[in-house]
Design an enzyme around this catalytic site. Sequence first.
Site, mmCIF file in Angstrom:
data_model
loop_
_atom_site.group_PDB
_atom_site.id
_atom_site.type_symbol
_atom_site.label_atom_id
_atom_site.label_comp_id
_atom_site.label_asym_id
_atom_site.label_seq_id
_atom_site.Cartn_x
_atom_site.Cartn_y
_atom_site.Cartn_z
ATOM 1 N N TYR A 33 0.835 -1.204 0.000
ATOM 2 C CA TYR A 33 0.000 0.000 0.000
ATOM 3 C C TYR A 33 0.869 1.253 0.000
ATOM 4 O O TYR A 33 2.066 1.186 0.237
ATOM 5 C CB TYR A 33 -0.955 -0.004 1.197
ATOM 6 N N LYS A 148 6.579 -1.936 1.994
ATOM 7 C CA LYS A 148 5.349 -1.356 2.575
ATOM 8 C C LYS A 148 4.192 -2.329 2.391
ATOM 9 O O LYS A 148 3.279 -2.129 1.584
ATOM 10 C CB LYS A 148 5.059 0.030 1.993
ATOM 11 N N GLU A 180 11.285 2.563 14.641
ATOM 12 C CA GLU A 180 10.466 3.656 14.085
ATOM 13 C C GLU A 180 9.130 3.661 14.802
ATOM 14 O O GLU A 180 8.898 2.860 15.708
ATOM 15 C CB GLU A 180 10.273 3.472 12.578
ATOM 16 N N LEU A 205 10.830 1.082 7.463
ATOM 17 C CA LEU A 205 10.304 1.551 6.182
ATOM 18 C C LEU A 205 11.069 2.825 5.795
ATOM 19 O O LEU A 205 11.229 3.702 6.647
ATOM 20 C CB LEU A 205 8.811 1.882 6.323
#
Length: 285
Positions: A33, A148, A180, A205
């Site tokens: 996505y 992702k 993260e 990411l």
Amino acid sequence: MDQIAYVNGSFVPLAEAKISVLDRGFLFADGIYEVSAVLDGKLIDNASHLARLERSVGEIALALPETLDRIREIQKELIARNGIENGLVYLQVTRGAAAGRDFAFPKGVKPTLILFTSVKDIVNAPSAKSGIGVITVPDIRWARRDIKSVALLAQVLAKQAAAEAGAGEAWMIEDGKVTEGGSSSAFILTQDDVLVTRQNSSAILPGCTRKAVIALAEERQLRVEERPFSIEEALVAKEAFITSASSFVQAVVTIDGKTVADGRPGPMANRLREIYIDFARKTAE
Ligand code: PLP
């Protein structure tokens, strides 16, 4: 006005936007996505998001059913049809719906492509003024976080824990260091004015906003170090903040209930937020 979504070639009312129960995105989280921000009806840093989309699908050997140019057109048409001034465009591509539930890639199955929009006033979000609290959770995700993927259960649990604690984000911890946020990149500003954020690798990411903020900071001769940092380091830092397409730059004022500096958004986070919004407006398409 009914919200319009895009599903495999058609623009349809959201309530009528349907995919098969055999869709591999639904059965296996076999999909990718992207989320791009919209300001004043225009896409923000979208080339970066589409480049990451292309990379992510490449990493799982999933062929996009449309060209990136066509996807950009679809994004724009959806923004126009839904009259989105400020918000987000979500897009998801999966390996489609095969006849059964075989794990291996199906042959001759067209990928599923869906898009929808949401309204969000990112620039004037109240949390941008107040800053947010974060909690820490163990990073229990898989080893390819650079992709992702729609497999977001670890982030769902992390962000639910944050919501229950009244926090705005969860910082995920691995080997004593922050990887993260659940849906954002993590930064601190050290006492000697160095911006620190973890280097890109399969552990995180590669955030599009992170990338833009680093470039904007370096253009202004700010010192940036890409390396992991610990919560202990964050708690003695001058500032902490997160970046993402859906929040831009957002100050972090508490970590697990302990204040960062004086517990208010700091000047660097505020400045980088302004710089990013300026960049976003100037480069919007
Ligand atoms: N890290 C994770 C795990 C994310 O899910 C996101 C955004 O959803 C980000 C970082 C921020 O990436 P971007 O700035 O491209 O939105």
